[in-house]
Design an enzyme around this catalytic site. Structure first.
Site, PDB file in Angstrom:
ATOM      1  N   LYS A   1     -29.747  33.603  -1.145  1.00  0.00           N
ATOM      2  CA  LYS A   1     -29.310  32.927   0.219  1.00  0.00           C
ATOM      3  C   LYS A   1     -27.975  32.526  -0.117  1.00  0.00           C
ATOM      4  CE  LYS A   1     -32.681  32.994   3.005  1.00  0.00           C
ATOM      5  NZ  LYS A   1     -32.614  33.737   4.536  1.00  0.00           N
TER       6      LYS A   1
ATOM      7  N   TYR B   1     -34.164  33.521  -5.277  1.00  0.00           N
ATOM      8  CA  TYR B   1     -34.135  33.031  -3.961  1.00  0.00           C
ATOM      9  C   TYR B   1     -32.951  32.243  -3.554  1.00  0.00           C
ATOM     10  CZ  TYR B   1     -35.445  31.253   0.490  1.00  0.00           C
ATOM     11  OH  TYR B   1     -35.371  31.008   2.008  1.00  0.00           O
TER      12      TYR B   1
END
Ligand code: NDP
Ligand code: 8X3
Length: 250
Positions: A154, A150
């Site tokens: 990002k 994740y």
């Protein structure tokens, strides 16, 4: 009157942004995969502004381009793009990470954002105006335990935001990212695959950001005069110092 396209408008930050934009008189193109939620929003917000909905999965590039190309004339000039659709899937150490979760995060948060941008940027270039807001995360500035993929997705959004700023500078298109910390939305329900109890513990014992807080900031960003571009903004709840330090005694 401006028109904004918001991805991930069916929930959380994207949905709150739709409400804020309607208050500003900005016409809306609302996107997501849950048509019934898009319909509800359209019914409600059409009382204030013009609303069009597009139901597509950002992972499906054919569907992304087809949907955006299908916009009726009155919605074809997109002044503001809010690249918001995204989620975390799982929270596992790299050695036990789930391949489907990795694919989902990279396909949605990175490639999906790129597909939507690619479908809209040429229009902004030819109309010689546009404003792109990329929703990153503190996970794009730091890496935390079990955040691995994740955080990678990002960090990619952070890099893409900077890349867009460089490449679109010559066209006068504004580009900026907002990187929230902990916001209470459906985010943790998705991350923990419907385990509501686990999702709730993420926000236990402190006052998290609400999606309206981020929407309010997005509204601020889009209402600055043309010569002002908010390029990069990290926003925490007051209780949060970084990805791992949250004061639960406030
Ligand atoms: P929510 O889960 O509440 O909303 C996510 C939105 O993304 C939904 O509208 C969902 O719509 C849409 N979406 C997810 N997958 C897809 C897909 N494959 N295709 C199209 N749309 C999709 O979470 P948030 O509002 O919290 O998240 C919004 C953004 O903010 C995300 O990019 C997230 O990473 C980021 N963020 C969130 C933080 C938080 O703590 N909540 C903190 C920092 C950043 P649908 O299911 O209808 O398709
Ligand atoms: C969402 C915030 O801290 O769960 O991007 O990564 S965090």
């Amino acid at each position: 009157m401006k028109t904004a396209l918001i991805t991930g408008a069916t929930s959380g930050i994207g949905k709150s942004t739709a409400y804020e934009f309607a208050k500003l008189g900005i016409n809306l193109i609302l996107c997501g995969r849950r048509q019934e939620r898009l319909d509800e929003l359209q019914n409600e917000l059409s009382e204030t502004v013009k609303v069009y909905t597009l139901c597509f999965d950002v992972r499906d590039k054919e569907s992304v381009f087809k949907s955006i190309d299908s916009l009726p004339h009155e919605f074809s000039t997109i002044d503001i793009l809010v690249n918001n659709a995204g989620n975390a899937h799982g929270l596992d150490p790299i050695q036990t990470g789930n391949l489907e979760d990795w694919d989902a995060m990279l396909d949605i948060n990175v490639k999906g954002l790129l597909y939507v941008s690619k479908a809209i940027i040429p229009k902004m270039i030819s109309q010689e105006s546009g404003h792109i807001i990329n929703i990153g995360s503190i996970a794009g500035k730091e890496v935390y335990p079990s955040g691995n993929v994740y955080c990678a997705s990002k960090h990619a959004v952070d890099a893409i935001n900077k890349g867009m700023q460089i490449d679109l500078n010559q066209y006068g298109i504004r580009v900026g990212a907002i990187h929230p910390g902990l916001v209470e939305t459906e985010f943790s329900n998705v991350r923990f695959k419907g385990d509501e109890e686990r999702a709730d513990t993420v926000y236990d014992g402190f006052d998290p950001l609400r999606p309206e807080d981020i929407a309010d900031i997005i509204a601020f960003v889009v209402t600055r005069p043309y010569h002002v571009n908010i390029a990069d903004l990290v926003v925490f709840p007051t209780a949060q110092a970084n990805s791992t330090i949250v004061n639960k005694s406030l």
